[in-house]
Scaffold this motif. Structure first.
Motif, PDB file in Angstrom:
ATOM      1  N   LYS A 287       0.838  -1.207   0.000  1.00  0.00           N
ATOM      2  CA  LYS A 287       0.000   0.000   0.000  1.00  0.00           C
ATOM      3  C   LYS A 287       0.869   1.253   0.000  1.00  0.00           C
ATOM      4  CE  LYS A 287      -4.123  -1.717   2.435  1.00  0.00           C
ATOM      5  NZ  LYS A 287      -4.921  -1.575   3.680  1.00  0.00           N
ATOM      6  N   THR A 288       1.910   1.237   0.816  1.00  0.00           N
ATOM      7  CA  THR A 288       2.844   2.359   0.853  1.00  0.00           C
ATOM      8  C   THR A 288       3.478   2.582  -0.516  1.00  0.00           C
ATOM      9  OG1 THR A 288       3.340   1.931   3.191  1.00  0.00           O
ATOM     10  CG2 THR A 288       4.936   3.256   1.956  1.00  0.00           C
ATOM     11  N   ALA A 289       3.798   1.466  -1.196  1.00  0.00           N
ATOM     12  CA  ALA A 289       4.387   1.563  -2.523  1.00  0.00           C
ATOM     13  C   ALA A 289       3.394   2.165  -3.526  1.00  0.00           C
ATOM     14  CB  ALA A 289       4.846   0.186  -2.995  1.00  0.00           C
ATOM     15  N   VAL A 290       2.113   1.785  -3.426  1.00  0.00           N
ATOM     16  CA  VAL A 290       1.090   2.342  -4.317  1.00  0.00           C
ATOM     17  C   VAL A 290       0.995   3.855  -4.125  1.00  0.00           C
ATOM     18  CG1 VAL A 290      -1.386   2.388  -4.852  1.00  0.00           C
ATOM     19  CG2 VAL A 290      -0.246   0.200  -4.433  1.00  0.00           C
ATOM     20  N   GLN A 291       0.992   4.306  -2.871  1.00  0.00           N
ATOM     21  CA  GLN A 291       0.960   5.744  -2.588  1.00  0.00           C
ATOM     22  C   GLN A 291       2.169   6.446  -3.179  1.00  0.00           C
ATOM     23  OE1 GLN A 291       0.709   5.415   1.730  1.00  0.00           O
ATOM     24  NE2 GLN A 291      -1.345   6.325   1.699  1.00  0.00           N
ATOM     25  N   SER A 292       3.326   5.802  -3.057  1.00  0.00           N
ATOM     26  CA  SER A 292       4.571   6.407  -3.529  1.00  0.00           C
ATOM     27  C   SER A 292       4.649   6.480  -5.048  1.00  0.00           C
ATOM     28  CB  SER A 292       5.765   5.622  -2.986  1.00  0.00           C
ATOM     29  OG  SER A 292       5.761   5.639  -1.572  1.00  0.00           O
ATOM     30  N   LEU A 293       3.749   5.778  -5.721  1.00  0.00           N
ATOM     31  CA  LEU A 293       3.667   5.847  -7.182  1.00  0.00           C
ATOM     32  C   LEU A 293       2.591   6.828  -7.640  1.00  0.00           C
ATOM     33  CD1 LEU A 293       3.996   2.048  -8.071  1.00  0.00           C
ATOM     34  CD2 LEU A 293       5.725   3.828  -8.401  1.00  0.00           C
ATOM     35  N   GLY A 294       1.881   7.433  -6.667  1.00  0.00           N
ATOM     36  CA  GLY A 294       0.842   8.394  -7.002  1.00  0.00           C
ATOM     37  C   GLY A 294      -0.446   7.741  -7.459  1.00  0.00           C
ATOM     38  N   LYS A 295      -0.713   6.525  -6.961  1.00  0.00           N
ATOM     39  CA  LYS A 295      -1.908   5.806  -7.393  1.00  0.00           C
ATOM     40  C   LYS A 295      -2.773   5.440  -6.191  1.00  0.00           C
ATOM     41  CE  LYS A 295       0.358   4.410 -11.585  1.00  0.00           C
ATOM     42  NZ  LYS A 295       0.593   3.410 -12.627  1.00  0.00           N
ATOM     43  N   THR A 296      -3.964   4.923  -6.465  1.00  0.00           N
ATOM     44  CA  THR A 296      -4.905   4.627  -5.383  1.00  0.00           C
ATOM     45  C   THR A 296      -5.337   3.170  -5.352  1.00  0.00           C
ATOM     46  OG1 THR A 296      -6.807   5.232  -6.768  1.00  0.00           O
ATOM     47  CG2 THR A 296      -5.812   6.981  -5.424  1.00  0.00           C
ATOM     48  N   SER A 297      -4.927   2.392  -6.329  1.00  0.00           N
ATOM     49  CA  SER A 297      -5.310   0.976  -6.379  1.00  0.00           C
ATOM     50  C   SER A 297      -4.131   0.137  -6.842  1.00  0.00           C
ATOM     51  CB  SER A 297      -6.489   0.755  -7.330  1.00  0.00           C
ATOM     52  OG  SER A 297      -6.723  -0.627  -7.521  1.00  0.00           O
ATOM     53  N   ILE A 298      -4.027  -1.036  -6.291  1.00  0.00           N
ATOM     54  CA  ILE A 298      -2.917  -1.915  -6.665  1.00  0.00           C
ATOM     55  C   ILE A 298      -3.047  -2.376  -8.109  1.00  0.00           C
ATOM     56  CG2 ILE A 298      -3.840  -4.207  -6.033  1.00  0.00           C
ATOM     57  CD1 ILE A 298      -1.112  -4.434  -4.401  1.00  0.00           C
ATOM     58  N   THR A 299      -4.270  -2.385  -8.642  1.00  0.00           N
ATOM     59  CA  THR A 299      -4.470  -2.801 -10.029  1.00  0.00           C
ATOM     60  C   THR A 299      -4.070  -1.705 -11.016  1.00  0.00           C
ATOM     61  OG1 THR A 299      -6.788  -2.073  -9.919  1.00  0.00           O
ATOM     62  CG2 THR A 299      -6.342  -4.383  -9.429  1.00  0.00           C
ATOM     63  N   GLU A 300      -3.818  -0.499 -10.531  1.00  0.00           N
ATOM     64  CA  GLU A 300      -3.376   0.595 -11.409  1.00  0.00           C
ATOM     65  C   GLU A 300      -1.879   0.537 -11.694  1.00  0.00           C
ATOM     66  OE1 GLU A 300      -4.460   4.159  -9.413  1.00  0.00           O
ATOM     67  OE2 GLU A 300      -6.612   3.912  -9.721  1.00  0.00           O
ATOM     68  N   VAL A 301      -1.146  -0.189 -10.876  1.00  0.00           N
ATOM     69  CA  VAL A 301       0.307  -0.282 -11.038  1.00  0.00           C
ATOM     70  C   VAL A 301       0.623  -1.086 -12.295  1.00  0.00           C
ATOM     71  CG1 VAL A 301       2.460  -1.003  -9.952  1.00  0.00           C
ATOM     72  CG2 VAL A 301       0.572  -0.148  -8.552  1.00  0.00           C
ATOM     73  N   ASN A 302       1.549  -0.599 -13.123  1.00  0.00           N
ATOM     74  CA  ASN A 302       1.849  -1.279 -14.384  1.00  0.00           C
ATOM     75  C   ASN A 302       3.312  -1.086 -14.777  1.00  0.00           C
ATOM     76  OD1 ASN A 302       2.074   1.312 -15.771  1.00  0.00           O
ATOM     77  ND2 ASN A 302      -0.168   1.402 -15.627  1.00  0.00           N
ATOM     78  N   THR A 303       3.646  -1.511 -15.966  1.00  0.00           N
ATOM     79  CA  THR A 303       5.042  -1.493 -16.409  1.00  0.00           C
ATOM     80  C   THR A 303       5.609  -0.086 -16.528  1.00  0.00           C
ATOM     81  OG1 THR A 303       4.245  -1.611 -18.699  1.00  0.00           O
ATOM     82  CG2 THR A 303       4.851  -3.678 -17.643  1.00  0.00           C
ATOM     83  N   GLU A 304       4.755   0.913 -16.697  1.00  0.00           N
ATOM     84  CA  GLU A 304       5.244   2.291 -16.795  1.00  0.00           C
ATOM     85  C   GLU A 304       5.822   2.792 -15.469  1.00  0.00           C
ATOM     86  OE1 GLU A 304       2.188   4.779 -18.342  1.00  0.00           O
ATOM     87  OE2 GLU A 304       2.085   3.737 -20.267  1.00  0.00           O
TER      88      GLU A 304
END
Length: 475
Positions: A428-445
């Motif tokens: 969750k901390t990593a998702v925040q640090s990427l500027g996102k709100t859901s783990i499914t939003e994280v991608n190769t970019e």
């Protein structure tokens, strides 16, 4: 009288200190020369004796092979049979260390700390009854009887239920207590004869057809009555003198096209829960995946070469199966090429021990991560002290273990729950640090590669090559 007592105490303390000092002096006077003489004698022997009589040959010989190899060759010399090593390979394959996340700062702003981070995932989105989990980490398959004990299975069910994820029955017999305590239960449809009755299959939240796995490939397995006793034998329906046999393949599958009718049958029996396939990642991975696509599966579980196991031949653990990062990257690229990535969920396992590695797998395109060895050790936590230093930790976790009755299932369930909560909290901390709100939003970019091999395998850009086109577009 009081002063006499104090005087006596002083005299006693001084005498004791004097004795200690004298003892140390004697040690320095006599022991040190003795140690020096012994050291000198041994050194002289090593430096002067020919190799055929020199103990140093043990050192030079051992440099030719790893201590693990030496011990395992000794076990082979003792038994004359295939040895079985628990937990998987000790080889160091390429892993996820060559990938780094890009933190959100100015070009992309970090997510505010008061915003909810969603970790929910869906397995089998096109199934009539998709499997919805609260976290993207699943507990890997560990079979009852042929692997872990009943108490450990119950702890697994309770621990995963507490965090809203799934546990997998594995290749062992179906334990009713699993279903009673688990919130989400994936029933593995194995190659053996047991636990295939419709009344059992209907209790699953998903069905995973076991074709192969990372640490065992598709090798057959035979377990003698001496190694498999008690309740687990009864559940498997084995006769007192009957060996438990797991064939190399399903009797229903004699051609790759035979998978499709089996998937259809299981879907009808279960009323529409996700039906998936578990495979060991080999070099014909795309062909295996194509067979799964043709069979219209809802998910594919890929086991990389670093996967763990209850026990398997070292040759299968060390020399079969692609490294997980190779397998995951190729699988994602092929599913995207076939335009089914959004229809077929991809689960991956094999060598996941940290939140970072799990998070990178999700960013690459996996829908969920299977973990086995790390949660098993975490679940045993301080209970390992009940076995060590005189017995290996497996003696308290495995069904064949001499100390399995000492395992506390409630304590194990709580440790497993905290393990998963800690993992997900970091993610969750990593998702925040990427500027996102859901783990499914994280991608190769969100990733860059720091070495050329990892970049080539994953198709992730190299960190030392900045994207000038993006800069020009922004300004």
């Amino acid at each position: 009288m009081y002063f006499k007592g104090v005087r006596f105490l002083y005299v006693f303390i001084i005498g004791m200190l004097a004795g200690i000092i004298i003892s140390l002096v004697l040690v320095l006077v006599f022991v040190r020369p003795l140690i020096k003489w012994v050291f000198g004698y041994i050194t002289k022997l090593v430096m002067t004796e020919s190799y055929e009589e020199n103990i140093w040959e043990v050192v030079t010989a051992s440099r030719r092979f790893h201590p693990i190899t030496n011990v395992e060759n000794s076990l082979r010399a003792e038994s004359g049979k295939t040895i079985e090593r628990p937990f998987g390979t000790a080889r160091k394959f390429l892993n996820f260390d060559g990938l780094i996340f890009t933190p959100a700062q100015l070009a992309t702003l970090p997510t505010s700390e008061d915003i909810y981070i969603d970790t929910k995932i869906v397995i089998g989105p096109c199934a009539k009854k998709p499997l919805r989990l609260d976290i993207p980490i699943l507990l890997g398959a560990m079979g009852y009887g042929i692997g872990v004990s009943e108490k450990v299975r119950i702890a697994m069910a309770k621990g995963t239920a507490a965090v809203g994820t799934a546990t997998n029955t594995g290749k062992g017999g179906f334990l009713p207590e699993d279903r009673k305590n688990a919130k989400h239960l994936i029933i593995q449809y194995g190659k053996a004869k047991w636990s295939k009755e419709p009344e059992i299959l209907k209790q699953g939240d998903a069905i995973e057809i076991h074709i192969g796995q990372g640490a065992e490939a598709s090798a057959p397995l035979e377990i003698s009555p001496e190694k498999l006793k008690g309740k687990s034998r009864e559940i498997m329906g084995l006769k007192p003198s009957e060996n438990a046999v797991i064939p190399s393949r399903h009797k229903e599958i004699n051609h790759k096209d035979d998978l499709k009718p089996l998937v259809k049958h299981l879907r009808e029996v279960t009323g529409g829960v996700p039906i998936g396939v578990k495979i060991c990642a080999g070099h014909k991975l795309e062909e295996d995946i194509e067979s799964c696509i043709h069979a219209e599966v809802d998910f594919i579980s890929i086991d990389g070469g670093q996967a763990g196991t209850y026990g398997s031949a070292p040759i299968l653990e060390d020399d079969f199966g692609l490294p997980t990062i190779y397998a995951l990257s190729r699988a994602i690229q092929y599913l995207e090429k076939r335009k089914v990535k959004d229809k077929i969920s991809l689960l991956v396992g094999g060598g996941f021990f940290t939140p970072g590695d799990c998070f990178k797998a999700l960013a690459l395109g996996a829908n969920a991560v299977y973990m086995g060895t790390a949660p098993l050790w975490a679940m045993n936590h301080t209970q390992l002290l009940k076995t060590m230093p005189f017995e290996p930790p497996t003696q308290i976790a495995f069904d064949s273990g001499k100390l399995k009755d000492k395992f506390d299932e409630e304590e194990g369930a709580k440790s497993l729950e905290k393990f998963f909560l800690s993992f997900v909290d970091e993610m969750k901390t990593a998702v925040q640090s990427l500027g996102k709100t859901s783990i499914t939003e994280v991608n190769t970019e969100d990733l860059v590669a720091i070495d050329e091999l990892t970049s080539h395998i994953t198709k992730i850009p190299l960190a030392y090559q900045h994207n000038q086109k993006t800069i020009n577009r922004r300004f």
